[in-house]
Design an enzyme around this catalytic site. Structure first.
Site, PDB file in Angstrom:
ATOM      1  CE1 TYR A   1     -55.552  78.950 -48.487  1.00 20.50           C
ATOM      2  CE2 TYR A   1     -55.796  80.414 -50.375  1.00 20.50           C
ATOM      3  CZ  TYR A   1     -56.126  79.242 -49.711  1.00 20.50           C
ATOM      4  OH  TYR A   1     -57.011  78.362 -50.278  1.00 20.50           O
TER       5      TYR A   1
ATOM      6  CG  HIS B   1     -61.267  81.970 -55.709  1.00 17.64           C
ATOM      7  ND1 HIS B   1     -61.780  81.014 -54.865  1.00 17.64           N
ATOM      8  CD2 HIS B   1     -61.990  81.881 -56.847  1.00 17.64           C
ATOM      9  CE1 HIS B   1     -62.776  80.377 -55.477  1.00 17.64           C
ATOM     10  NE2 HIS B   1     -62.904  80.880 -56.689  1.00 17.64           N
TER      11      HIS B   1
ATOM     12  CE1 TYR C   1     -59.262  77.830 -47.416  1.00 18.35           C
ATOM     13  CE2 TYR C   1     -58.493  75.815 -46.376  1.00 18.35           C
ATOM     14  CZ  TYR C   1     -58.469  76.692 -47.440  1.00 18.35           C
ATOM     15  OH  TYR C   1     -57.651  76.446 -48.515  1.00 18.35           O
TER      16      TYR C   1
ATOM     17  N   PRO D   1     -53.010  69.263 -46.226  1.00 18.32           N
ATOM     18  CG  PRO D   1     -54.869  68.093 -46.991  1.00 18.32           C
ATOM     19  CD  PRO D   1     -53.682  67.964 -46.104  1.00 18.32           C
TER      20      PRO D   1
ATOM     21  CE  LYS E   1     -48.822  78.311 -48.862  1.00 20.44           C
ATOM     22  NZ  LYS E   1     -49.728  78.888 -49.817  1.00 20.44           N
TER      23      LYS E   1
HETATM   24  P1  RFL Z   1     -47.374  62.798 -57.147  1.00 16.15           P
HETATM   25  O1  RFL Z   1     -48.551  63.566 -57.655  1.00 16.15           O
HETATM   26  O2  RFL Z   1     -47.580  61.850 -56.041  1.00 16.15           O
HETATM   27  O3  RFL Z   1     -46.729  62.049 -58.400  1.00 16.15           O
HETATM   28  C1  RFL Z   1     -45.701  61.093 -58.251  1.00 16.15           C
HETATM   29  C2  RFL Z   1     -45.784  60.125 -59.403  1.00 16.15           C
HETATM   30  O4  RFL Z   1     -44.721  59.157 -59.298  1.00 16.15           O
HETATM   31  C3  RFL Z   1     -45.220  57.860 -59.590  1.00 16.15           C
HETATM   32  N1  RFL Z   1     -44.364  56.858 -58.936  1.00 16.15           N
HETATM   33  C4  RFL Z   1     -43.486  56.078 -59.609  1.00 16.15           C
HETATM   34  N2  RFL Z   1     -43.171  56.007 -60.906  1.00 16.15           N
HETATM   35  C5  RFL Z   1     -42.220  55.095 -61.266  1.00 16.15           C
HETATM   36  N3  RFL Z   1     -41.608  54.252 -60.381  1.00 16.15           N
HETATM   37  C6  RFL Z   1     -41.895  54.305 -59.070  1.00 16.15           C
HETATM   38  N4  RFL Z   1     -41.299  53.493 -58.208  1.00 16.15           N
HETATM   39  C7  RFL Z   1     -42.871  55.244 -58.638  1.00 16.15           C
HETATM   40  N5  RFL Z   1     -43.395  55.556 -57.426  1.00 16.15           N
HETATM   41  C8  RFL Z   1     -44.294  56.535 -57.634  1.00 16.15           C
HETATM   42  C9  RFL Z   1     -46.640  57.894 -59.025  1.00 16.15           C
HETATM   43  O5  RFL Z   1     -47.465  56.900 -59.605  1.00 16.15           O
HETATM   44  C10 RFL Z   1     -47.078  59.311 -59.382  1.00 16.15           C
HETATM   45  O6  RFL Z   1     -47.694  59.383 -60.644  1.00 16.15           O
HETATM   46  O7  RFL Z   1     -46.195  63.798 -56.684  1.00 16.15           O
HETATM   47  P2  RFL Z   1     -45.780  65.209 -57.303  1.00 16.15           P
HETATM   48  O8  RFL Z   1     -45.696  65.147 -58.802  1.00 16.15           O
HETATM   49  O9  RFL Z   1     -44.599  65.644 -56.525  1.00 16.15           O
HETATM   50  O10 RFL Z   1     -47.011  66.195 -56.991  1.00 16.15           O
HETATM   51  C11 RFL Z   1     -47.352  66.575 -55.685  1.00 16.15           C
HETATM   52  C12 RFL Z   1     -48.864  66.822 -55.567  1.00 16.15           C
HETATM   53  O11 RFL Z   1     -49.542  65.721 -56.105  1.00 16.15           O
HETATM   54  C13 RFL Z   1     -49.304  67.071 -54.110  1.00 16.15           C
HETATM   55  O12 RFL Z   1     -48.367  67.849 -53.416  1.00 16.15           O
HETATM   56  C14 RFL Z   1     -50.673  67.784 -54.010  1.00 16.15           C
HETATM   57  O13 RFL Z   1     -51.694  66.992 -54.549  1.00 16.15           O
HETATM   58  C15 RFL Z   1     -51.019  68.132 -52.546  1.00 16.15           C
HETATM   59  N6  RFL Z   1     -52.340  68.736 -52.395  1.00 16.15           N
HETATM   60  C16 RFL Z   1     -52.549  70.087 -52.640  1.00 16.15           C
HETATM   61  N7  RFL Z   1     -51.548  70.862 -53.084  1.00 16.15           N
HETATM   62  C17 RFL Z   1     -51.759  72.168 -53.400  1.00 16.15           C
HETATM   63  O14 RFL Z   1     -50.790  72.869 -53.787  1.00 16.15           O
HETATM   64  N8  RFL Z   1     -53.004  72.761 -53.301  1.00 16.15           N
HETATM   65  C18 RFL Z   1     -54.077  72.051 -52.878  1.00 16.15           C
HETATM   66  O15 RFL Z   1     -55.188  72.600 -52.871  1.00 16.15           O
HETATM   67  C19 RFL Z   1     -53.873  70.671 -52.482  1.00 16.15           C
HETATM   68  N9  RFL Z   1     -54.895  69.915 -52.061  1.00 16.15           N
HETATM   69  C20 RFL Z   1     -53.429  67.950 -51.947  1.00 16.15           C
HETATM   70  C21 RFL Z   1     -54.698  68.574 -51.797  1.00 16.15           C
HETATM   71  C22 RFL Z   1     -53.285  66.584 -51.704  1.00 16.15           C
HETATM   72  C23 RFL Z   1     -54.372  65.842 -51.271  1.00 16.15           C
HETATM   73  N10 RFL Z   1     -54.172  64.451 -51.040  1.00 16.15           N
HETATM   74  C24 RFL Z   1     -55.017  63.449 -51.531  1.00 16.15           C
HETATM   75  C25 RFL Z   1     -52.925  63.999 -50.457  1.00 16.15           C
HETATM   76  C26 RFL Z   1     -55.794  67.849 -51.358  1.00 16.15           C
HETATM   77  C27 RFL Z   1     -55.630  66.483 -51.051  1.00 16.15           C
HETATM   78  C28 RFL Z   1     -56.837  65.767 -50.528  1.00 16.15           C
HETATM   79  C1  PHB Z   2     -59.159  71.410 -53.116  1.00 15.04           C
HETATM   80  O1  PHB Z   2     -59.933  72.081 -53.817  1.00 15.04           O
HETATM   81  O2  PHB Z   2     -58.965  70.209 -53.318  1.00 15.04           O
HETATM   82  C2  PHB Z   2     -58.458  72.069 -51.986  1.00 15.04           C
HETATM   83  C3  PHB Z   2     -58.548  73.438 -51.829  1.00 15.04           C
HETATM   84  C4  PHB Z   2     -57.906  74.063 -50.769  1.00 15.04           C
HETATM   85  C5  PHB Z   2     -57.189  73.302 -49.861  1.00 15.04           C
HETATM   86  C6  PHB Z   2     -57.084  71.920 -50.023  1.00 15.04           C
HETATM   87  C7  PHB Z   2     -57.731  71.296 -51.095  1.00 15.04           C
HETATM   88  O3  PHB Z   2     -56.600  73.919 -48.809  1.00 15.04           O
END
Ligand code: RFL
Ligand code: PHB
Length: 399
Positions: A389, A76, A205, A297, A301
């Site tokens: 972004y 994109h 957005y 989110p 980032k």
């Molecule tokens: P995670 O993915 O939470 O993984 C951590 C892992 O550790 C395990 N764990 C344990 N294991 C052993 N012993 C314990 N005591 C433990 N405690 C926990 C967990 O089970 C898990 O498997 O962290 P990590 O690897 O640092 O990754 C970070 C990302 O997951 C997170 O920052 C992103 O998902 C955030 N996020 C987005 N980031 C982007 O860069 N672009 C996006 O478009 C974006 N959209 C989002 C998002 C997060 C969202 N939510 C649900 C919070 C959209 C949403 C809706």
């Molecule tokens: C997503 O596709 O899950 C998504 C995309 C952009 C954002 C947050 C989540 O800013």
């Protein structure tokens, strides 16, 4: 009975941070064991991020897991900002001298990393319970965990806390040596995934008087949509029909007309928070990714920040073993935090610009609309949003 194993780096958490770190260390010939408290299927069932910055793409390439991302990810060069019922495109590509992002789900990134780890025969212990970290303030840290009724010990040189916001590593840091900064937002995001074509080729957005909405996607046939909802709402309160109707109400007439609806394949509510831990190193234990920081989110980032932490951490650990130098390890926390605070600021600002805040009157809506109007009509305004972004370069501000 206790079973003892030795490795160089014990990684806690098999989310994207832990798996990417494991892969980069493996490429450099450094041993690691990953401990994950969930099953692999559970980790893959969490629907989260969708947008990867160039820096993250480069890192996945460096880790040797970028093939499917390049083949299937959607490149994109811009996105739309919708306010006062009309859409305006931010041409990221033009405004940042050709930079782009790729839409490729976190689930897929995780799957690619898991497959690579399995193909290389590297050890990951899923279903590891009661993980505990010990003596990380000494040269001989240890990790213990329980599996199948047995207690296991891992002796190691370093512990990498990649265990997310609710993990054990940050919680084990000495209380007098850790500082946490937090802001909780008074709303959440209700997300819906459906096998329907995206409403638009790029992301939208939307700032509306009814609250924020985001139209995202995973492929040409799979869409991901979000609605700002009150924190008191439960997923069960939202039928698919209610979701689609509310989304329609927050969109412009053209998007409303093009929106294809269908049954949800996943629906969940995520709270929004800004959170940073300082420092990110405690002796021989390091925090990386969501274990150390959370962003709302809106700026996409979170996963990207996790990837850059891992880049700095893997470089530091490799330097330690290959060059016998602790310089990278000593600089780790500060290097990460500088980048993290910039992304925290952008995510907080973009969240504040796009959402309805309860209790704030109509004048806030007017301020937001005026700022959006300024941003899209000022080249420097549009550039500010575009360059944040797509992600600031790794060496931003170094000179
Ligand atoms: P995670 O993915 O939470 O993984 C951590 C892992 O550790 C395990 N764990 C344990 N294991 C052993 N012993 C314990 N005591 C433990 N405690 C926990 C967990 O089970 C898990 O498997 O962290 P990590 O690897 O640092 O990754 C970070 C990302 O997951 C997170 O920052 C992103 O998902 C955030 N996020 C987005 N980031 C982007 O860069 N672009 C996006 O478009 C974006 N959209 C989002 C998002 C997060 C969202 N939510 C649900 C919070 C959209 C949403 C809706
Ligand atoms: C997503 O596709 O899950 C998504 C995309 C952009 C954002 C947050 C989540 O800013």
């Amino acid at each position: 009975m206790t079973k003892a194993t030795r490795t160089q780096v014990a990684i806690i958490g098999a989310g994207p941070s832990g798996l990417l770190l494991g892969q980069l260390l493996y490429k450099a010939g450094i041993d690691a064991i990953i401990l994950e408290r969930q099953t692999g299927d559970y980790v893959l069932s969490r629907i989260r991020a969708g947008v990867l910055e160039q820096v993250t793409m480069d890192l996945l390439d460096e880790a040797g897991v970028g093939q499917r991302m390049h083949a299937e990810g959607l490149v994109h060069g811009g996105f739309d900002l919708l306010f006062k019922g009309a859409r305006h495109r931010i041409d990221m590509h033009k405004l940042t001298d050709g930079k782009k992002v790729i839409v490729y789900g976190q689930t897929e990134v995780t799957r690619d990393l898991m497959d690579a780890r399995q193909a290389a025969g590297l050890p990951t212990v899923y279903d590891a319970h009661n993980v505990q970290v010990h003596e990380f303030d000494s040269a001989k840290p240890r990790v213990t965990y329980e599996k199948d009724g047995q207690t296991h010990t891992i002796e190691c040189d370093f512990i990498a806390g990649c265990d997310g916001f609710h993990g054990v590593c940050r919680a084990s840091a000495p209380k007098d040596k850790i500082r946490e900064y937090e802001k909780v937002y008074p709303f959440g995001w209700l997300g819906l995934l459906s096998d329907t074509p995206p409403v638009h080729e790029e992301l939208i957005y939307a700032n509306s008087t009814r609250g924020f909405a985001l139209c995202s996607q995973r492929s040409a046939t799979r869409s991901r949509y979000y609605l700002q909802v009150p924190l008191t709402d439960k997923v069960e309160d939202w039928s698919d029909d209610a979701f689609w109707e509310e989304l329609r109400n927050r969109l412009d007439p053209e998007a409303r007309q093009h929106l294809v609806t269908g049954p949800s394949i996943e629906k969940s509510i995520a709270p929004l928070r800004s959170f940073v831990t300082e420092p990110m190193r405690f002796g021989r234990m390091f925090l990386a990714g969501d274990a150390a920081h959370i962003v709302p989110p809106t700026g996409a980032k979170g996963l990207n920040l996790a990837a850059t932490d891992v880049k700095y951490l893997s470089t530091a650990i490799i330097e330690y073993y290959q060059d016998n130098s602790e310089a990278g390890i000593d600089a780790y926390s500060e290097r990460c935090l500088r980048r993290i605070w910039r992304a925290e600021r952008f995510s907080w600002w973009f969240t504040s610009l796009m959402h309805r805040f309860p209790g704030e009157g109509e004048i806030s809506q007017k301020f937001q609309e005026a700022e959006l109007d300024y941003l899209i009509h000022s080249e420097s305004g549009a550039k500010t949003i575009a360059e944040n972004y797509v992600g600031l370069p790794l060496d931003f501000g170094d000179k």
